[in-house]
Design a protein around this motif. Structure first.
Motif, PDB file in Angstrom:
ATOM      1  N   SER A  18     -55.908   8.999  23.164  1.00 33.68           N
ATOM      2  CA  SER A  18     -55.521  10.151  23.990  1.00 33.68           C
ATOM      3  C   SER A  18     -55.697   9.838  25.473  1.00 33.68           C
ATOM      4  N   ILE A  19     -56.808   9.204  25.820  1.00 32.76           N
ATOM      5  CA  ILE A  19     -57.063   8.830  27.210  1.00 32.76           C
ATOM      6  C   ILE A  19     -55.972   7.877  27.708  1.00 32.76           C
ATOM      7  N   ASP A  20     -55.592   6.914  26.889  1.00 36.80           N
ATOM      8  CA  ASP A  20     -54.539   5.970  27.279  1.00 36.80           C
ATOM      9  C   ASP A  20     -53.214   6.688  27.526  1.00 36.80           C
ATOM     10  N   ARG A  21     -52.861   7.639  26.662  1.00 36.93           N
ATOM     11  CA  ARG A  21     -51.630   8.414  26.850  1.00 36.93           C
ATOM     12  C   ARG A  21     -51.696   9.226  28.141  1.00 36.93           C
ATOM     13  N   LEU A  22     -52.844   9.847  28.379  1.00 33.43           N
ATOM     14  CA  LEU A  22     -53.012  10.652  29.592  1.00 33.43           C
ATOM     15  C   LEU A  22     -52.971   9.789  30.847  1.00 33.43           C
ATOM     16  N   ASP A  23     -53.546   8.595  30.791  1.00 34.16           N
ATOM     17  CA  ASP A  23     -53.472   7.674  31.928  1.00 34.16           C
ATOM     18  C   ASP A  23     -52.009   7.337  32.236  1.00 34.16           C
ATOM     19  N   ALA A  24     -51.214   7.099  31.199  1.00 32.13           N
ATOM     20  CA  ALA A  24     -49.792   6.801  31.397  1.00 32.13           C
ATOM     21  C   ALA A  24     -49.087   7.994  32.036  1.00 32.13           C
ATOM     22  N   ILE A  25     -49.397   9.191  31.572  1.00 28.64           N
ATOM     23  CA  ILE A  25     -48.807  10.403  32.158  1.00 28.64           C
ATOM     24  C   ILE A  25     -49.177  10.513  33.629  1.00 28.64           C
ATOM     25  N   LEU A  26     -50.434  10.262  33.955  1.00 28.87           N
ATOM     26  CA  LEU A  26     -50.876  10.319  35.350  1.00 28.87           C
ATOM     27  C   LEU A  26     -50.113   9.321  36.220  1.00 28.87           C
ATOM     28  N   VAL A  27     -49.982   8.095  35.748  1.00 28.72           N
ATOM     29  CA  VAL A  27     -49.313   7.060  36.530  1.00 28.72           C
ATOM     30  C   VAL A  27     -47.842   7.424  36.744  1.00 28.72           C
ATOM     31  N   TYR A  28     -47.147   7.829  35.688  1.00 28.35           N
ATOM     32  CA  TYR A  28     -45.735   8.194  35.834  1.00 28.35           C
ATOM     33  C   TYR A  28     -45.573   9.436  36.703  1.00 28.35           C
ATOM     34  N   THR A  29     -46.494  10.389  36.582  1.00 31.16           N
ATOM     35  CA  THR A  29     -46.450  11.597  37.405  1.00 31.16           C
ATOM     36  C   THR A  29     -46.664  11.252  38.873  1.00 31.16           C
TER      37      THR A  29
END
Length: 98
Positions: A18-29
């Motif tokens: 979940s943390i990895d997915r959220l990190d990806a969302i943060l970077v793309y955002t």
């Protein structure tokens, strides 16, 4: 490995995924956000507008602190994070003006 340890390792892995997915969302955002701020910087440069807008920055910080509080995130952390982003944006805007 005991059943409890195996289950703990499984739960840990789920959290990490979940943390990895959220990190990806943060970077793309952040990438999307910077595309817009770069466009703002070009527009400001073309129209000889100042690279920073302290009134807007203050409003954004207050807004983010409120959002952070509602999201159960430390508002002081959110404020520091936004100030860092604003500094980067201003730096880019200043580069456009040079």
């Amino acid at each position: 490995m005991t059943d409890h340890t195996a289950r703990a390792a499984e739960i840990l892995q789920e959290h990490r995924e979940s943390i990895d997915r959220l990190d990806a969302i943060l970077v793309y955002t952040l990438g999307e956000r910077f595309k817009h701020t770069q466009a703002v910087g070009k527009l400001k440069s073309q129209h000889n507008l100042p690279p920073s807008d302290p009134a807007r920055e203050d409003m954004q910080i207050a807004r983010l602190e409120d959002l952070a509080t509602r999201a159960d995130l430390d508002p002081e952390f959110a404020k520091k994070f936004l100030k860092f982003i604003i500094q980067e944006v201003i730096k880019h805007h200043e580069q456009h003006q040079e």
